[in-house]
Scaffold this motif. Structure first.
Motif, short mmCIF file in Angstrom:
data_model
loop_
_atom_site.label_atom_id
_atom_site.label_comp_id
_atom_site.label_asym_id
_atom_site.label_seq_id
_atom_site.Cartn_x
_atom_site.Cartn_y
_atom_site.Cartn_z
N ARG A 211 0.84 -1.20 0.00
CA ARG A 211 0.00 0.00 0.00
C ARG A 211 0.88 1.26 0.00
O ARG A 211 0.63 2.21 -0.71
CB ARG A 211 -0.92 -0.04 1.22
CG ARG A 211 -2.08 0.90 1.08
CD ARG A 211 -3.08 0.76 2.20
NE ARG A 211 -4.09 -0.25 1.94
CZ ARG A 211 -4.38 -1.25 2.74
NH1 ARG A 211 -3.73 -1.41 3.87
NH2 ARG A 211 -5.32 -2.10 2.44
N GLU A 212 1.95 1.20 0.81
CA GLU A 212 2.87 2.35 0.86
C GLU A 212 3.50 2.57 -0.54
O GLU A 212 3.55 3.72 -1.02
CB GLU A 212 3.97 2.05 1.89
CG GLU A 212 4.85 3.24 2.22
CD GLU A 212 5.99 2.85 3.16
OE1 GLU A 212 5.90 1.82 3.87
OE2 GLU A 212 7.01 3.57 3.16
N LEU A 213 3.93 1.48 -1.19
CA LEU A 213 4.52 1.62 -2.52
C LEU A 213 3.49 2.19 -3.50
O LEU A 213 3.80 3.11 -4.27
CB LEU A 213 5.03 0.26 -3.03
CG LEU A 213 5.55 0.25 -4.47
CD1 LEU A 213 6.77 1.17 -4.63
CD2 LEU A 213 5.91 -1.17 -4.94
N ALA A 214 2.26 1.68 -3.44
CA ALA A 214 1.21 2.15 -4.37
C ALA A 214 0.96 3.63 -4.16
O ALA A 214 0.76 4.39 -5.12
CB ALA A 214 -0.06 1.34 -4.16
N GLN A 215 0.97 4.07 -2.89
CA GLN A 215 0.74 5.49 -2.61
C GLN A 215 1.85 6.36 -3.21
O GLN A 215 1.59 7.37 -3.84
CB GLN A 215 0.62 5.74 -1.11
CG GLN A 215 -0.83 5.93 -0.71
CD GLN A 215 -1.16 5.32 0.64
OE1 GLN A 215 -0.26 4.85 1.35
NE2 GLN A 215 -2.42 5.33 0.99
N VAL A 216 3.09 5.91 -3.01
CA VAL A 216 4.22 6.69 -3.55
C VAL A 216 4.17 6.71 -5.08
O VAL A 216 4.37 7.76 -5.71
CB VAL A 216 5.57 6.14 -3.02
CG1 VAL A 216 6.74 6.86 -3.66
CG2 VAL A 216 5.64 6.26 -1.50
N LEU A 217 3.87 5.56 -5.70
CA LEU A 217 3.81 5.49 -7.17
C LEU A 217 2.74 6.44 -7.72
O LEU A 217 2.98 7.18 -8.67
CB LEU A 217 3.48 4.05 -7.61
CG LEU A 217 4.58 3.00 -7.42
CD1 LEU A 217 4.01 1.59 -7.57
CD2 LEU A 217 5.71 3.19 -8.42
N THR A 218 1.57 6.43 -7.10
CA THR A 218 0.49 7.27 -7.63
C THR A 218 0.78 8.76 -7.36
O THR A 218 0.41 9.61 -8.15
CB THR A 218 -0.88 6.87 -7.07
OG1 THR A 218 -0.81 6.81 -5.64
CG2 THR A 218 -1.33 5.51 -7.57
N GLN A 219 1.48 9.06 -6.26
CA GLN A 219 1.86 10.46 -6.00
C GLN A 219 2.84 10.96 -7.06
O GLN A 219 2.73 12.07 -7.54
CB GLN A 219 2.53 10.58 -4.63
CG GLN A 219 1.56 10.62 -3.47
CD GLN A 219 2.26 10.47 -2.13
OE1 GLN A 219 3.48 10.38 -2.04
NE2 GLN A 219 1.48 10.46 -1.07
N ILE A 220 3.80 10.10 -7.42
CA ILE A 220 4.77 10.52 -8.46
C ILE A 220 4.01 10.80 -9.76
O ILE A 220 4.25 11.80 -10.43
CB ILE A 220 5.85 9.44 -8.72
CG1 ILE A 220 6.69 9.16 -7.48
CG2 ILE A 220 6.76 9.85 -9.88
CD1 ILE A 220 7.66 7.98 -7.63
N GLY A 221 3.07 9.89 -10.10
CA GLY A 221 2.27 10.09 -11.31
C GLY A 221 1.56 11.43 -11.26
O GLY A 221 1.63 12.22 -12.22
N ALA A 222 0.90 11.71 -10.14
CA ALA A 222 0.14 12.96 -10.01
C ALA A 222 1.10 14.16 -10.14
O ALA A 222 0.82 15.13 -10.85
CB ALA A 222 -0.59 13.00 -8.67
#
Ligand code: URA
Length: 428
Positions: free
Chosen positions: A219-230
């Motif tokens: 979940r932590e990885l997914a959050q960081v990945l989607t933040q970078i995308g945004a």
């Protein structure tokens, strides 16, 4: 003039838990790519990042600096939106093969730059290359043309995309720093953003067969990945999906193509169909297509038509007989009861040892090697019934493959249910 820094000072700053500035990160990545910052210095920095982390701004800067180290593709002149997916890797994960043609049915182009497998998870290119004649290498112009004509392309990522990541990834592999979330996230996103897609869906796998073994870390990885995308202006969301047991019934290169074709023909295993539809729906949603019947396009042959065009455009013969392994061996159930454990890592390692994967990046793969599952986790089984069949071109590989399965299969009198297939969805 660009500011100059000292690699040692930057390493000490991160060691002392300080934030690195944008200028410092740009300098570090630019000079590491040029060879001015040495491998041993970057190794120390990678370890300092693993131990002390990076904040959101630092991770964004690291990703942008890695993108700037190489070329950036641009599909903005295509007459349709683009969407891509990326999986963090799993056993039996052939979802790209169905998702690319399926999404393109709805007028959203899919530029899918893929890699070859290393270790127990297979690579999409190895699977596609089991189709006689199919060519992985396309120029940027050929890729563009195929996207315009067919709407979907799966091809090899050229060496020009994010070269800093290539160097850093190899270093992390031998310095115990693969697991740092800022490094994993910037590595994945630098390649995906450089590839020029306007939206991106990440399939973050969780469980024994995945990079991320537990849900919190995933979940932590997914959050960081989607933040970078945004932060980089790419519409990004992530599904967290179970990888504690293999996906589908077929694991191995040509075996997975065979299963993908079953799904594109409207059949195939339930779990593969569910994830295919979920990811395709999410990619289409990010591209503004919400009122579409994705399942119908799998059932009525529209996705299959796109697959045939996509394979033929790269000189593959979609009707050709796929490579078959020379030898097979059946593994029988040792008890009667419920198959409560069919571990993804155990099956993935068995398939790898049978020859479906490689130990070093220059090794060849056997296209026909792998595993067919005759029962899935949770099924009732009877002593003596076939549980799985192993395939390889070299008979001496069976013993080590069977060793890999020991401890990975358990049958008990009471049924214990496993995790849900789709565990969470994260978007920013
Ligand atoms: N995949 C990547 O491309 N990079 C990582 O660091 C991990 C998985």
């Amino acid at each position: 003039m660009a500011k100059e820094f000292s690699a040692v000072e930057l390493i000490i700053a991160k060691r002392e838990k300080q934030e690195l500035s944008t200028d410092q990160i740009n300098w570090l990545i630019e000079n590491y790519t040029k060879g001015v910052v040495a491998d041993e210095q970057m190794s120390a920095m990678a370890m300092a990042i693993l131990l002390n982390g990076m904040n959101r701004r630092e991770i964004k800067d690291l990703t942008l600096a890695m993108i700037a180290s190489g070329e950036r593709l641009d599909f903005s002149d295509l007459p349709m939106p683009t969407a891509d997916k990326h999986s963090t890797g799993g056993v039996g994960d052939k979802i790209t093969l169905m998702v690319a043609p399926l999404v393109s049915v709805f007028g959203v182009a899919v530029p899918q730059l893929s890699g070859r497998g290393l270790g127990h998870t297979g690579g999409t290119l190895d699977k596609m290359e089991s189709i006689p004649g199919w060519q992985a290498n396309l120029s940027n112009l050929q890729m563009h043309e195929q996207l315009e004509k067919v709407g979907a392309v799966v091809c090899a990522a050229g060496s020009g995309l994010a070269p800093a990541d290539k160097k850093l990834y190899a270093l992390r592999d031998v310095t115990g720093t693969v697991e740092a979330i800022p490094l994993i996230a910037s590595s994945i996103m630098s390649k995906k953003i450089a590839e020029g897609t306007s939206s991106l869906v990440l399939d973050v796998k969780v469980g024994s067969g995945a990079f991320m073994k537990n849900l919190d870390r995933a979940r932590e990885l997914a959050q960081v990945l989607t933040q970078i995308g945004a932060d980089a202006g790419v519409k990004t969301s992530a599904l967290l999906t179970d990888m504690s047991t293999p996906l589908g019934n077929k694991i191995g290169n040509s075996l997975e193509v065979e299963e993908a074709v079953e799904v594109l023909a409207g059949g195939g295993p339930k779990d593969v169909v569910e994830i295919t539809i979920a990811l395709a729906t999410e990619m289409l949603r990010l591209s503004g297509k919400t009122d579409v019947d994705v399942a119908a396009a799998l059932k009525d042959g529209r996705a299959m038509d796109k697959w045939n065009q996509m394979v033929a455009a790269q000189h593959g013969d979609p009707k050709a007989v796929l490579p078959k392994a020379k030898h097979e061996q059946v593994v029988l159930a040792e008890e009667t009861g419920y198959l409560n454990q069919l571990d993804a890592l155990a099956v993935g390692t068995a398939s790898w040892r049978l020859g479906a994967g490689r130990a070093r990046k220059e090794d060849p793969v056997q296209f026909g090697a792998g595993v067919i599952l005759h029962a899935k986790r949770g099924d009732q089984v009877t002593k003596g019934q076939p549980l799985l069949t192993l395939f390889t071109d070299e008979e001496n590989r069976f013993e080590r493959a069977i060793d890999a399965l020991s401890g990975g299969i358990s049958i008990a009198a009471e049924r214990v249910s496993g995790p849900e297939l789709i565990l969470d969805r994260i978007s920013n």
